[in-house]
Design an enzyme around this catalytic site. Structure first.
Site, mmCIF file in Angstrom:
data_model
loop_
_atom_site.group_PDB
_atom_site.id
_atom_site.type_symbol
_atom_site.label_atom_id
_atom_site.label_comp_id
_atom_site.label_asym_id
_atom_site.label_seq_id
_atom_site.Cartn_x
_atom_site.Cartn_y
_atom_site.Cartn_z
ATOM 1 C CG ASP A 34 9.230 13.682 -3.586
ATOM 2 O OD1 ASP A 34 9.760 12.476 -3.130
ATOM 3 O OD2 ASP A 34 9.765 14.471 -3.747
ATOM 4 N N GLY A 66 18.733 19.943 0.714
ATOM 5 C CA GLY A 66 18.704 19.915 1.957
ATOM 6 C C GLY A 66 17.162 20.385 2.583
ATOM 7 C CG ASN A 67 15.579 24.235 2.329
ATOM 8 O OD1 ASN A 67 16.377 24.896 1.804
ATOM 9 N ND2 ASN A 67 14.739 24.504 3.569
ATOM 10 C CB SER A 68 14.095 17.562 0.146
ATOM 11 O OG SER A 68 14.265 17.937 -1.187
ATOM 12 C CB ILE A 107 -8.175 12.300 -19.904
ATOM 13 C CG1 ILE A 107 -7.176 12.678 -18.589
ATOM 14 C CG2 ILE A 107 -9.426 11.702 -19.294
ATOM 15 C CD1 ILE A 107 -7.845 13.271 -17.602
ATOM 16 C CG HIS A 149 13.431 13.589 -3.070
ATOM 17 N ND1 HIS A 149 12.498 14.299 -3.046
ATOM 18 C CD2 HIS A 149 14.630 14.272 -2.686
ATOM 19 C CE1 HIS A 149 12.658 15.559 -2.766
ATOM 20 N NE2 HIS A 149 14.040 15.514 -2.445
ATOM 21 N N GLY A 161 -10.436 4.618 -15.077
ATOM 22 C CA GLY A 161 -9.950 3.659 -16.043
ATOM 23 C C GLY A 161 -10.055 4.334 -17.395
ATOM 24 C CB VAL A 162 -10.835 7.295 -18.852
ATOM 25 C CG1 VAL A 162 -12.178 6.807 -18.924
ATOM 26 C CG2 VAL A 162 -10.706 8.511 -17.841
#
Length: 496
Positions: free
Chosen positions: A171, A243-245, A304, A141, A301-302
């Protein structure tokens, strides 16, 4: 930038006694004295090259000096990332809508309807140097939608950066600058983290570069937060702000053990609850992005769901251990292995399965083509089923991807439509998210809508939707047939 979780939580106050406890700990010197640092090779380093350890020898430094040494080393490897992009903005009723008098009477919900103009939008975040030749890990992001990225090093040098690959499902993003001899931060093993460990968070909150804060590991394995698709967060009370991201969460060996990504907040700022992506996940994503430019994940392919005590009773099992198979996708690996709806998976290749998130992570981390053994309870009998893991197909992966481009359908996130009660796939695609500033949002398309037709042509799958969207001209209007609840309506979308 900092992603803020949508849930509401109480503010957790910063208690005076906690500060006193840490001060007392420092005075006694427990934990820091006696630590040694080991060099950890960086995934992105040149062959034969290793990152340097923190120079903290056993008993050589007082506790406070050890913390200072770790902070100095970590700040040298954390960069500031500035991004920019052009966005279209507009005001209903022309410039008068900006006046509080008009907003009071007409409200915000009318949305922009006046002439649109382009403006440049700027963002800031952080990144971590992970190789001496310019590879930098950050959050998706932070770089998402950016037309230009500038990396500012601690020594104030500036470099244009290119995106190597992004992974919205975790992310995470990998970018690169044209520089050599950089100081990478060594990787730590996030799987060995314990609740209560002291950690430092390093980044650029509110543009204040080289900021260091301290806290503890509040929890590990946080999931089901609704922030991203694959969640295994480290929770910390080290101060994390916008800003820490993309910055660094480091342990007291000076090793990277997490990438700060999100916060719980009612104010938009620090409230004592922050989340970091564990280093083990980040390393895996980085390796795949470097090699393939995308993240390759396993898939069986399940669909759950959690096995509650009530459901366990209905399916005749004593303990609510394992996960319940709600659906088996046609022609998927599980279907070929004869897995059935209503099966209860209790182990994956010998590892006990406790919840759906854990199983999804185990499958995703398995290389396609690998044969694994599932321990399954069916009709109150335990059996083993061998499944050859496939690669997460593009249609399924696109469930968290955004339709891009400069056409009328840009900014829409879709996924395959659900099945009806008979088990048949419903025609159309499910709208998961709509960019608030996109033409579709302005036309009234909402998350939860089912798109059945584009320009009077049926949409049967995500691939159909992507193919039709890809053929649209920039200025072409689009007519959608949409099912919303019990109603079916047409929406006309004009490009910006």
């Amino acid at each position: 930038m900092m992603r803020q979780a949508a849930h509401t939580r109480r503010e957790i106050s910063f208690r005076w006694w906690r500060a006193a406890a840490i001060a007392g700990w420092l005075a006694v010197g427990i934990g820091v004295v006696g630590m040694t640092a080991e060099a950890a090779p960086s995934i992105g380093s040149a062959p034969g090259q290793e990152t340097r350890p923190i120079l903290v020898s056993t008993g050589a430094l007082p506790p406070n000096e050890a913390l200072v040494a770790v902070a100095e080393r970590a700040t040298a490897s954390v960069v500031n990332i500035a991004s920019s992009r052009k966005v279209a903005v507009g005001e209903p009723f022309g410039p008068f809508y900006g006046d509080p008098f008009w907003r009071r009477f007409f409200g915000e919900e009318l949305g922009p309807r006046g002439p649109r103009r382009e403006e440049r939008e700027f963002g800031e975040g952080s990144g971590v140097i992970v190789s001496s030749d310019g590879y930098i890990m950050t959050n998706n992001h932070v770089v998402e939608g950016a037309e230009e990225l500038t990396v500012i090093l601690p020594d104030k040098r500036r470099f244009k950066a290119k995106i190597i690959g992004t992974d919205p499902r975790t992310d995470l993003a990998l970018i690169k600058i044209d520089a050599m001899g950089l100081p990478p931060l060594p990787w730590g093993d996030s799987g060995k983290l314990r609740v209560g460990e002291l950690v430092l968070a390093v980044g650029s909150p509110f543009g204040l570069t080289q900021t260091v804060t301290m806290g503890i590991v509040s929890a590990v394995g946080r999931a089901n937060m609704g922030i991203v698709d694959y969640e295994d967060f480290i929770q910390t009370d080290a101060a994390i702000n916008p800003g820490n991201s993309g910055g660094a969460l480091v342990n007291l060996k000076g090793e990277l053990i997490g990438i700060p990504s999100a916060i719980f907040s009612q104010t938009g700022g620090y409230m004592g609850i922050g989340f970091a992506i564990p280093s083990n996940m980040a390393k895996s994503v980085m390796a795949s992005l470097q090699k393939h430019g995308k993240v390759i994940r396993g898939w069986i392919g399940v669909s759950i769901q959690e096995l509650t005590p009530e459901l366990a009773k209905e399916f005749g099992v004593k303990d609510a251990k394992g996960v319940l198979v709600a659906d088996v996708l046609d022609d998927g690996p599980a279907a070929k292995a004869k897995l059935e709806r209503g099966d209860i998976i209790t182990a994956y290749d010998g590892k006990p399965v406790t919840n759906p998130t854990q199983l999804r992570m185990l499958v995703a981390d398995t290389a396609p083509g690998t044969t694994v053994t599932l321990t399954v309870v069916r009709d109150e009998r335990t059996r083993e089923v061998k499944v050859t893991v496939g690669e997460l197909p593009r249609e399924t992966a696109r469930a968290s991807g955004e339709i891009e481009g400069d056409h009328a359908l840009a900014g829409i996130v879709v996924e395959p439509a659900p099945r009806d009660r008979s088990g048949r796939r419903v025609g159309g695609v499910w709208v998961v998210d709509v960019d608030p500033g996109s033409p579709a949002a302005l036309a009234g398309l909402r998350p939860g809508d089912l798109i059945r037709e584009i320009n009077r042509k049926p949409v049967k799958s995500v691939e159909d939707f992507e193919r039709m969207a890809g053929r649209l001209r920039p200025q072409e209007r689009v007519l959608l047939l949409v099912t919303r609840g019990n109603a079916t309506i047409f929406l006309s979308i004009s490009p910006q």
